[in-house]
Design a protein around this motif. Sequence first.
Motif, PDB file in Angstrom:
ATOM      1  N   ARG A   1     -47.801 -17.067  32.144  1.00  0.00           N
ATOM      2  CA  ARG A   1     -46.345 -17.066  32.283  1.00  0.00           C
ATOM      3  C   ARG A   1     -45.763 -15.947  31.419  1.00  0.00           C
ATOM      4  NH1 ARG A   1     -44.598 -22.450  30.371  1.00  0.00           N
ATOM      5  NH2 ARG A   1     -44.797 -23.027  32.537  1.00  0.00           N
TER       6      ARG A   1
ATOM      7  N   GLN B   1     -56.776 -20.431  35.435  1.00  0.00           N
ATOM      8  CA  GLN B   1     -55.457 -20.813  34.954  1.00  0.00           C
ATOM      9  C   GLN B   1     -54.496 -19.657  35.088  1.00  0.00           C
ATOM     10  OE1 GLN B   1     -56.030 -22.284  30.890  1.00  0.00           O
ATOM     11  NE2 GLN B   1     -54.786 -24.003  31.512  1.00  0.00           N
TER      12      GLN B   1
ATOM     13  N   THR C   1     -48.173 -18.218  27.452  1.00  0.00           N
ATOM     14  CA  THR C   1     -46.856 -17.659  27.732  1.00  0.00           C
ATOM     15  C   THR C   1     -46.675 -16.441  26.841  1.00  0.00           C
ATOM     16  OG1 THR C   1     -45.942 -19.828  28.270  1.00  0.00           O
ATOM     17  CG2 THR C   1     -44.374 -18.095  27.690  1.00  0.00           C
TER      18      THR C   1
ATOM     19  N   THR D   1     -37.964 -16.665  33.214  1.00  0.00           N
ATOM     20  CA  THR D   1     -39.343 -17.129  33.131  1.00  0.00           C
ATOM     21  C   THR D   1     -40.012 -16.839  34.461  1.00  0.00           C
ATOM     22  OG1 THR D   1     -38.757 -18.906  31.606  1.00  0.00           O
ATOM     23  CG2 THR D   1     -40.854 -19.119  32.739  1.00  0.00           C
TER      24      THR D   1
ATOM     25  N   ASP E   1     -43.419 -17.746  36.344  1.00  0.00           N
ATOM     26  CA  ASP E   1     -44.534 -18.691  36.271  1.00  0.00           C
ATOM     27  C   ASP E   1     -45.641 -18.341  37.255  1.00  0.00           C
ATOM     28  OD1 ASP E   1     -43.568 -20.598  34.327  1.00  0.00           O
ATOM     29  OD2 ASP E   1     -42.115 -21.242  35.832  1.00  0.00           O
ATOM     30  N   ALA E   2     -46.787 -18.982  37.060  1.00  0.00           N
ATOM     31  CA  ALA E   2     -47.921 -18.945  37.984  1.00  0.00           C
ATOM     32  C   ALA E   2     -48.411 -17.528  38.271  1.00  0.00           C
ATOM     33  CB  ALA E   2     -47.569 -19.689  39.277  1.00  0.00           C
TER      34      ALA E   2
ATOM     35  N   GLN F   1     -36.365 -13.486  40.639  1.00  0.00           N
ATOM     36  CA  GLN F   1     -36.043 -14.692  39.883  1.00  0.00           C
ATOM     37  C   GLN F   1     -34.748 -14.453  39.101  1.00  0.00           C
ATOM     38  OE1 GLN F   1     -37.936 -17.591  39.993  1.00  0.00           O
ATOM     39  NE2 GLN F   1     -38.977 -16.463  41.613  1.00  0.00           N
TER      40      GLN F   1
ATOM     41  N   ARG G   1     -42.105 -15.049  29.686  1.00  0.00           N
ATOM     42  CA  ARG G   1     -40.762 -15.512  29.344  1.00  0.00           C
ATOM     43  C   ARG G   1     -40.090 -14.350  28.615  1.00  0.00           C
ATOM     44  NH1 ARG G   1     -41.197 -20.946  26.882  1.00  0.00           N
ATOM     45  NH2 ARG G   1     -41.216 -21.571  29.039  1.00  0.00           N
TER      46      ARG G   1
END
Length: 99
Positions: A10, A7, A89, A50, A52-53, A42, A12
Amino acid sequence: GRVDMEQAGRIRGKVLTADGKPVRMALVQSRPVGSETNTEPQPAMGGAFTLDALVPGRHLVKAQEMTMGPGGPGAFGPETEVEVKAGETVTAEVRLPAK
């Protein structure tokens, strides 16, 4: 056959000026500790971002203020180390250099 995939995590967070105020617009990049390859920049509108991944582990995050007008983008601020955990997160504050 079965394929198990790890998995992702993340980050933030907020991009802040050297005196602790949110920036209007910035670009944020990260890279795993030990890697020389940064992620694609980003946007951080109003300072919020944020990422992600991300693979679990330690990551270095840095930001660059985007300014309108002459001079173009500012310098990248210092890197902030963040621990990313699978399926979670985490939050981070990233500071820009003083002007």
